[in-house]
Design an enzyme around this catalytic site. Sequence first.
Site, short mmCIF file in Angstrom:
data_model
loop_
_atom_site.label_atom_id
_atom_site.label_comp_id
_atom_site.label_asym_id
_atom_site.label_seq_id
_atom_site.Cartn_x
_atom_site.Cartn_y
_atom_site.Cartn_z
N LYS A 143 4.28 -8.82 4.80
CA LYS A 143 2.85 -8.75 5.08
C LYS A 143 2.19 -10.13 5.05
O LYS A 143 1.19 -10.36 5.74
CB LYS A 143 2.17 -7.81 4.08
CG LYS A 143 2.46 -6.33 4.36
CD LYS A 143 2.10 -5.96 5.79
CE LYS A 143 1.84 -4.49 5.97
NZ LYS A 143 1.62 -4.14 7.41
N TYR A 172 7.95 -5.62 1.17
CA TYR A 172 6.73 -5.32 1.92
C TYR A 172 5.74 -6.50 1.85
O TYR A 172 5.19 -6.93 2.87
CB TYR A 172 6.12 -4.06 1.30
CG TYR A 172 4.84 -3.56 1.88
CD1 TYR A 172 4.83 -2.88 3.09
CD2 TYR A 172 3.63 -3.73 1.21
CE1 TYR A 172 3.64 -2.38 3.62
CE2 TYR A 172 2.45 -3.25 1.71
CZ TYR A 172 2.46 -2.57 2.92
OH TYR A 172 1.28 -2.09 3.43
P1 NAI Z 1 1.01 5.75 7.75
O1 NAI Z 1 2.37 6.00 7.19
O2 NAI Z 1 0.06 6.88 7.81
O3 NAI Z 1 1.08 5.13 9.21
C1 NAI Z 1 2.10 4.27 9.64
C2 NAI Z 1 2.58 4.78 10.97
O4 NAI Z 1 3.56 3.87 11.49
C3 NAI Z 1 3.28 6.13 10.85
O5 NAI Z 1 2.66 7.07 11.73
C4 NAI Z 1 4.72 5.85 11.23
O6 NAI Z 1 5.38 6.91 11.92
C5 NAI Z 1 4.59 4.62 12.10
N1 NAI Z 1 5.80 3.82 12.12
C6 NAI Z 1 6.57 3.48 11.06
N2 NAI Z 1 7.63 2.76 11.46
C7 NAI Z 1 7.52 2.61 12.80
C8 NAI Z 1 8.31 1.97 13.77
N3 NAI Z 1 9.43 1.32 13.43
N4 NAI Z 1 7.91 2.01 15.06
C9 NAI Z 1 6.77 2.67 15.41
N5 NAI Z 1 6.00 3.35 14.53
C10 NAI Z 1 6.37 3.31 13.23
O7 NAI Z 1 0.38 4.55 6.89
P2 NAI Z 1 -1.02 3.78 7.02
O8 NAI Z 1 -1.54 3.69 5.65
O9 NAI Z 1 -1.86 4.33 8.10
O10 NAI Z 1 -0.51 2.31 7.40
C11 NAI Z 1 -0.89 1.60 8.57
C12 NAI Z 1 -0.67 0.13 8.36
O11 NAI Z 1 -1.57 -0.36 7.38
C13 NAI Z 1 0.74 -0.22 7.86
O12 NAI Z 1 1.14 -1.43 8.47
C14 NAI Z 1 0.53 -0.42 6.39
O13 NAI Z 1 1.52 -1.25 5.82
C15 NAI Z 1 -0.85 -1.06 6.38
N6 NAI Z 1 -1.54 -0.97 5.11
C16 NAI Z 1 -2.02 0.22 4.65
C17 NAI Z 1 -2.71 0.27 3.46
C18 NAI Z 1 -3.33 1.52 2.97
O14 NAI Z 1 -4.03 1.45 1.94
N7 NAI Z 1 -3.11 2.67 3.61
C19 NAI Z 1 -2.87 -0.92 2.62
C20 NAI Z 1 -2.37 -2.13 3.21
C21 NAI Z 1 -1.72 -2.14 4.41
#
Ligand code: NAI
Length: 303
Positions: free
Chosen positions: A170, A166
């Site tokens: 990133k 990851y």
């Molecule tokens: P989340 O799991 O709630 O949202 C991620 C969304 O991406 C999900 O709805 C999922 O279905 C969708 N997804 C996953 N693989 C996919 C694909 N191949 N094609 C289309 N959609 C896909 O997680 P969150 O926390 O909202 O994460 C959003 C972004 O922020 C991610 O890139 C995550 O790595 C990043 N992030 C989040 C952090 C946090 O503290 N929540 C910290 C650092 C980065």
Amino acid sequence: MSEIRYDGQVAIVTGAGGGLGRSHALELAKRGAKVVVNDLGGAVDGSGGSVSAAQAVVNEIEALGGEALAHGANVLEREQVEDMVAKTIEKWGRIDVLINNAGILRDKSFAKLEMSDWDLVTGVHLTGTANCTRAVWQIMRDQNYGRIVVTSSSSGMYGNFGQANYGAAKLGVVGLMNTLCLEGAKNNIHVNTLIPVAATRMTESLMPPEMLELLKPELVTPAVIYLASTEGPNRTVLSAGAGAYSRVVIQETEGVAFLEEDATAENIAANWGTIDDHSTLKELTAGNEHTMKCVQMASKIRS
Ligand code: NAI
């Protein structure tokens, strides 16, 4: 400060069926954008999938009086991404904003990591971001306008135990941003990076409730609204969480140059104080600046 608006603009937000992406999509719509809500609809580890997660957010936007379109493209599948872009153009005729937000986790220490999980996680975050960006790139070039946000993480910037796959992906998106800023400049395409931290299904099991309470996804979204705006910055890495916002910068020190006969590991060790002098830190804005800096320092000690 006047309100930042997105009237007349079309935005695609990937992974917007929940968490941060949902919050970004809702706010863009509230500020006037027509929004494509993309989501594969799978689990945190990327398994399964259904367009219903994206459709639920479209329903929310429509209930607020906005316009939105659901698309279940897997960002890893180029044909599906191209179909999403084609349907967006068919419906609204342009794409102004792309928020690359989709992501998954497959955490394991590096010793135990299955390389298939390396491929999948780097694939979704890095190649998925490139797939979506590439699919809108020519459209934005032709429009002479585009705003792209990539989503990085503190794991990429600083490391996090169990997140080699990851974290590598990133930081990879930051590298993608650096070059796209150079290539997109003449067509008014800005590319910026978000480093979020928020309570979502991805993090809910990792932190105590009192921390999660502060880390509302809605407190990250203002950073995206700023980064993707017409008057927003370019090539900026913005950290956002719990209402705290700060800029992350990659810099190098002035350093020291030696003549060929003195260019030894021992002299590096002996001059470490100068090489590591943080008071001389400077941000470079292209790879060739680094080359020129080395060459100029070498010329200087020879003259
Ligand atoms: P989340 O799991 O709630 O949202 C991620 C969304 O991406 C999900 O709805 C999922 O279905 C969708 N997804 C996953 N693989 C996919 C694909 N191949 N094609 C289309 N959609 C896909 O997680 P969150 O926390 O909202 O994460 C959003 C972004 O922020 C991610 O890139 C995550 O790595 C990043 N992030 C989040 C952090 C946090 O503290 N929540 C910290 C650092 C980065």
